[in-house]
Scaffold this motif. Structure first.
Motif, PDB file in Angstrom:
ATOM      1  N   SER A  78       2.283   7.752  -4.919  1.00 49.08           N
ATOM      2  CA  SER A  78       1.777   8.392  -6.135  1.00 49.08           C
ATOM      3  C   SER A  78       0.849   9.549  -5.775  1.00 49.08           C
ATOM      4  O   SER A  78       0.835  10.584  -6.450  1.00 49.08           O
ATOM      5  CB  SER A  78       1.077   7.378  -7.044  1.00 49.08           C
ATOM      6  OG  SER A  78      -0.063   6.847  -6.409  1.00 49.08           O
ATOM      7  N   SER A  79       0.078   9.390  -4.701  1.00 43.25           N
ATOM      8  CA  SER A  79      -0.787  10.488  -4.248  1.00 43.25           C
ATOM      9  C   SER A  79       0.066  11.650  -3.743  1.00 43.25           C
ATOM     10  O   SER A  79      -0.246  12.817  -3.993  1.00 43.25           O
ATOM     11  CB  SER A  79      -1.712  10.016  -3.128  1.00 43.25           C
ATOM     12  OG  SER A  79      -2.595   9.044  -3.604  1.00 43.25           O
ATOM     13  N   LEU A  80       1.121  11.310  -3.064  1.00 39.67           N
ATOM     14  CA  LEU A  80       2.028  12.346  -2.566  1.00 39.67           C
ATOM     15  C   LEU A  80       2.697  13.066  -3.736  1.00 39.67           C
ATOM     16  O   LEU A  80       2.818  14.300  -3.731  1.00 39.67           O
ATOM     17  CB  LEU A  80       3.087  11.723  -1.642  1.00 39.67           C
ATOM     18  CG  LEU A  80       4.075  12.700  -1.010  1.00 39.67           C
ATOM     19  CD1 LEU A  80       3.358  13.736  -0.145  1.00 39.67           C
ATOM     20  CD2 LEU A  80       5.108  11.961  -0.210  1.00 39.67           C
ATOM     21  N   GLY A  81       3.103  12.296  -4.745  1.00 41.39           N
ATOM     22  CA  GLY A  81       3.715  12.904  -5.934  1.00 41.39           C
ATOM     23  C   GLY A  81       2.741  13.810  -6.657  1.00 41.39           C
ATOM     24  O   GLY A  81       3.088  14.911  -7.103  1.00 41.39           O
ATOM     25  N   MET A  94       0.797  -1.185   0.000  1.00 45.97           N
ATOM     26  CA  MET A  94       0.000   0.000   0.000  1.00 45.97           C
ATOM     27  C   MET A  94       0.846   1.258   0.000  1.00 45.97           C
ATOM     28  O   MET A  94       0.304   2.334  -0.083  1.00 45.97           O
ATOM     29  CB  MET A  94      -0.860  -0.001   1.244  1.00 45.97           C
ATOM     30  CG  MET A  94      -1.987  -0.952   1.165  1.00 45.97           C
ATOM     31  SD  MET A  94      -3.271  -0.143   2.030  1.00 45.97           S
ATOM     32  CE  MET A  94      -4.524  -1.245   1.727  1.00 45.97           C
ATOM     33  N   ALA A  95       2.076   1.110   0.080  1.00 45.22           N
ATOM     34  CA  ALA A  95       2.969   2.259   0.039  1.00 45.22           C
ATOM     35  C   ALA A  95       2.952   2.901  -1.343  1.00 45.22           C
ATOM     36  O   ALA A  95       3.187   4.089  -1.467  1.00 45.22           O
ATOM     37  CB  ALA A  95       4.369   1.845   0.409  1.00 45.22           C
ATOM     38  N   ARG A  96       2.684   2.140  -2.351  1.00 47.63           N
ATOM     39  CA  ARG A  96       2.704   2.636  -3.716  1.00 47.63           C
ATOM     40  C   ARG A  96       1.603   3.671  -3.984  1.00 47.63           C
ATOM     41  O   ARG A  96       1.886   4.737  -4.511  1.00 47.63           O
ATOM     42  CB  ARG A  96       2.606   1.457  -4.666  1.00 47.63           C
ATOM     43  CG  ARG A  96       2.966   1.816  -6.063  1.00 47.63           C
ATOM     44  CD  ARG A  96       3.131   0.511  -6.841  1.00 47.63           C
ATOM     45  NE  ARG A  96       3.901   0.641  -8.014  1.00 47.63           N
ATOM     46  CZ  ARG A  96       5.196   0.764  -8.110  1.00 47.63           C
ATOM     47  NH1 ARG A  96       5.917   0.832  -7.054  1.00 47.63           N
ATOM     48  NH2 ARG A  96       5.800   0.839  -9.249  1.00 47.63           N
TER      49      ARG A  96
END
Length: 98
Positions: free
Chosen positions: A7-10, A1-3
């Motif tokens: 991507s949301s953070l990016g 779930m880190a992925r």
């Protein structure tokens, strides 16, 4: 779930960067438009000054012409302008020198 989180953070960082850059580019575009408008207004101001000077010059020339025409119509010039009974000489004919 880190992925999905990365991507949301990016995406969030991308949006923040875009939002931060947006107003500056808009401000720069406004400044460019403002500068162009100022140059346009300055040009019209200079043209207004030139137009006023031309109008003043034309008015002065009209006044001088009126004075000259009045002087020619005066009685002291009448004998010089009276051509009744005298032959007319065309000064532009070019035959006088032959």
């Amino acid at each position: 779930m880190a992925r999905p989180c990365s991507s949301s953070l990016g995406l969030l960082l991308l949006l923040i960067g875009y939002a931060a850059a947006g107003p500056q580019s808009e401000t720069q575009a406004r400044a460019a438009r403002s500068s162009a408008c100022q140059e346009h207004v300055a040009l019209h101001d200079r043209l207004d000054v030139v137009e006023k000077r031309v109008e003043d010059t034309v008015q002065k020339l009209e006044d001088e012409l009126a004075v000259l025409l009045d002087a020619i119509d005066s009685p002291e010039w009448s004998p010089l302008l009276d051509t009744s009974g005298k032959p007319l000489v065309d000064i532009l004919d070019g035959q006088a020198g032959s």
